[in-house]
Design a protein around this motif. Sequence first.
Motif, PDB file in Angstrom:
ATOM      1  N   VAL A 120       0.860  -1.166   0.000  1.00  0.00           N
ATOM      2  CA  VAL A 120       0.000   0.000   0.000  1.00  0.00           C
ATOM      3  C   VAL A 120       0.904   1.227   0.000  1.00  0.00           C
ATOM      4  O   VAL A 120       2.059   1.162   0.432  1.00  0.00           O
ATOM      5  N   PHE A 121       0.373   2.333  -0.503  1.00  0.00           N
ATOM      6  CA  PHE A 121       1.163   3.544  -0.678  1.00  0.00           C
ATOM      7  C   PHE A 121       0.673   4.610   0.290  1.00  0.00           C
ATOM      8  O   PHE A 121      -0.516   4.920   0.333  1.00  0.00           O
ATOM      9  N   ILE A 122       1.579   5.159   1.068  1.00  0.00           N
ATOM     10  CA  ILE A 122       1.287   6.299   1.926  1.00  0.00           C
ATOM     11  C   ILE A 122       1.725   7.542   1.166  1.00  0.00           C
ATOM     12  O   ILE A 122       2.926   7.766   0.962  1.00  0.00           O
ATOM     13  N   TYR A 123       0.749   8.323   0.741  1.00  0.00           N
ATOM     14  CA  TYR A 123       0.990   9.447  -0.164  1.00  0.00           C
ATOM     15  C   TYR A 123       0.769  10.772   0.561  1.00  0.00           C
ATOM     16  O   TYR A 123      -0.219  10.946   1.276  1.00  0.00           O
ATOM     17  N   LEU A 124       1.696  11.688   0.378  1.00  0.00           N
ATOM     18  CA  LEU A 124       1.608  13.018   0.972  1.00  0.00           C
ATOM     19  C   LEU A 124       1.543  14.047  -0.137  1.00  0.00           C
ATOM     20  O   LEU A 124       2.242  13.930  -1.149  1.00  0.00           O
ATOM     21  N   ASN A 125       0.701  15.056   0.037  1.00  0.00           N
ATOM     22  CA  ASN A 125       0.653  16.130  -0.951  1.00  0.00           C
ATOM     23  C   ASN A 125       0.405  17.468  -0.262  1.00  0.00           C
ATOM     24  O   ASN A 125       0.032  17.529   0.917  1.00  0.00           O
ATOM     25  N   SER A 126       0.640  18.543  -1.001  1.00  0.00           N
ATOM     26  CA  SER A 126       0.503  19.887  -0.434  1.00  0.00           C
ATOM     27  C   SER A 126       0.186  20.866  -1.551  1.00  0.00           C
ATOM     28  O   SER A 126       0.381  20.571  -2.734  1.00  0.00           O
ATOM     29  N   VAL A 127      -0.330  22.026  -1.177  1.00  0.00           N
ATOM     30  CA  VAL A 127      -0.557  23.137  -2.109  1.00  0.00           C
ATOM     31  C   VAL A 127      -0.006  24.405  -1.467  1.00  0.00           C
ATOM     32  O   VAL A 127       0.132  24.492  -0.239  1.00  0.00           O
ATOM     33  N   LEU A 128       0.305  25.383  -2.301  1.00  0.00           N
ATOM     34  CA  LEU A 128       0.869  26.636  -1.793  1.00  0.00           C
ATOM     35  C   LEU A 128      -0.202  27.586  -1.290  1.00  0.00           C
ATOM     36  O   LEU A 128      -0.005  28.298  -0.309  1.00  0.00           O
ATOM     37  N   ASP A 129      -1.353  27.588  -1.962  1.00  0.00           N
ATOM     38  CA  ASP A 129      -2.412  28.546  -1.666  1.00  0.00           C
ATOM     39  C   ASP A 129      -3.454  27.898  -0.758  1.00  0.00           C
ATOM     40  O   ASP A 129      -4.006  26.844  -1.094  1.00  0.00           O
ATOM     41  N   ASP A 130      -3.750  28.545   0.374  1.00  0.00           N
ATOM     42  CA  ASP A 130      -4.754  28.008   1.293  1.00  0.00           C
ATOM     43  C   ASP A 130      -6.103  27.833   0.616  1.00  0.00           C
ATOM     44  O   ASP A 130      -6.902  26.976   1.025  1.00  0.00           O
ATOM     45  N   ASN A 131      -6.382  28.623  -0.398  1.00  0.00           N
ATOM     46  CA  ASN A 131      -7.663  28.526  -1.095  1.00  0.00           C
ATOM     47  C   ASN A 131      -7.770  27.267  -1.942  1.00  0.00           C
ATOM     48  O   ASN A 131      -8.859  26.936  -2.414  1.00  0.00           O
ATOM     49  N   ASP A 132      -6.648  26.592  -2.137  1.00  0.00           N
ATOM     50  CA  ASP A 132      -6.640  25.380  -2.961  1.00  0.00           C
ATOM     51  C   ASP A 132      -6.604  24.103  -2.129  1.00  0.00           C
ATOM     52  O   ASP A 132      -6.359  23.019  -2.662  1.00  0.00           O
TER      53      ASP A 132
END
Length: 639
Positions: A289-301
Amino acid sequence: MSNKGVQLHIQDKQVVLDNGILQATFSNPGGTITGIQYNGIDNLLEFHNSEPNGGGYSTLNWSKVGRSGTSGKFDAIKGTSFKVVVENEEKVELSFARTWYPSLQHEHAPLNIDKRFIMLRGSSGFYYYSIYEHLEDMPAFNLDETRIVFRLKIDKFRYMAIADNRQRCMPLPDDRLPGRGEELAFPEAVLLVNPIEPEFKGEVDDKYQYSCENKDNRVHGWICFDPPVGFWQITASNEFKTAGPLKQDLTSHVNPTALAMFVSAHYGGEDHVLKFKSGEPWKKVFGPVFIYLNSVLDDNDTFKLWNDAKEQMKNEVRCWPYSFPESKDFPTSDQRGTVNGRLLVQDRYISENFISANGAYVGLAPPGDIGSWQREGKGYQFWTTADEEGYFTIKNIRVGDYNLYAWVPGFIGDYRYDVAITITSGCDIDIGHLMYEPPRDGPTLWEIGIPDRSAAEFYIPDPNPKYINKLYVNHPDRFRQYGLWERYADLYPEGDLVYTVGVSDYKKDWFFAHVTRKVGDGTYDGTTWQIKFNNDNAYQSGIHKLRVALASANVAQLLVRINDPKAEPPEFSSGLIGKDNAIARHGIHGLYWLFNVDIPSTRLLQGQNTIYLTQASNTSPFQGLMYDYIRLEAPPSTN
């Protein structure tokens, strides 16, 4: 996105993997994930040295052979040896293994367990898989449950997402404690009476409200808003999960917790416990199984994190089977096989022509009886759905011997191809046209429901206003509200349900669960439903057939009587069946059952007739049945 190579740092009591995107820290040699550093957050996990089960950890529950039930001894799987399987800038694979010895007979399950973690260059996450092995010199035991658990930062991860229409801000774990939460009749369910945040007051929190079928359980997880970060558990294939595509299991829930369930008795009871004999050889790979992390720069996104996680899930599915695990027990694509074919349905009372098995679930599972796949968990299963013409292709099948199984929405029963299929490395087998003849003796006189292995089409009441989960108000999954079983007595306080064929509407007049009625403090009555229908006496002699398909049974006994509610013996008795708890755990179905009841024409009256369906078990509010579909067939036609 960093292109830094994967770095491995081995210390006395911990091991660190770092690819420039994230850093994961593991206890040495236990293999507990004690930290995940990502996007400026020092640790996404809630981990304190005083907590034996904080961070990311693997567990199992097991019991001695002969013990009934599904709750065994808890076993935190901690490695006793650490090994670097492979180390280079493209990937690092680590092994944290535990070997069983007879001296551990009362302490650990008799299994050798190898926990593996993989980090790749440029990957925003890491992979986990484990290899379980029961050797010929090991004693018998029952494996009730095994999983990997991630407990995330309580002050960071408050928003949970399981599907496009199943996501919300969640209560805090302290809201479930005495004083803030009130335990309800089913122990996992808690009424939030004094939550820290008033917006949750009056809601029910129950982890089973967020269950999901294996076939749909591809990605779930949590979102942190400050900074905008997502933590996701992605399952690219269900080949290693138990009991086929319809098996339901836990996903994410309050704490905040994200789970990958590999074996469990949820929604099946003891039928889903893996029972091993003394000396029975067995090996299985769970994952990766894959533990995936992600992020965005803009709080609105921030909410784009969910959409990105779904896209990542699709990419993981395309890459299955992964090429990078080093274990010889995980075969690559070229070491697997393919099966192609077409499934047709023959039911001459519906059509003189063959019917394409549109949308049929077709799968390979270990050899067994018809329908055995829904109770099987020791081996691997490979499923797909047929197209509009009934054609199917099952890819990436592990080498081994299998039966082909299927079931077709709109038709009762299960199909099994009688010829065993042997998969060899690289094979591509075309098994041609297969024919499923669903159970059928004569033309349909009447039917109730839709044969789809679910009770979702029946009447599902509004919940008691005291027991609301706001997520499921005006939601397609309205059955996930707590306490719906109690609404039966509210709707039928004295007499039981009466359904009149040709007049009643099963969407409005057939309660979704045949349950008990509370008549006193801790006292319950069995209930008897009636199906009234007119017999025009078109068939003078022969055997009518009553088909009763159940979507669920929990410590229930179904009795069928014809025109006499007290007839002894009844026309049919199921005996005591089922322990799937789907009613209490908001599942709308558990295991599938099909009963075929012969009714001699002499038992029917000219004109009005009544079939009495009694659910006789009555020691708790959670005993009951869910019907999938009921059909009465006339005797076979002679032409």
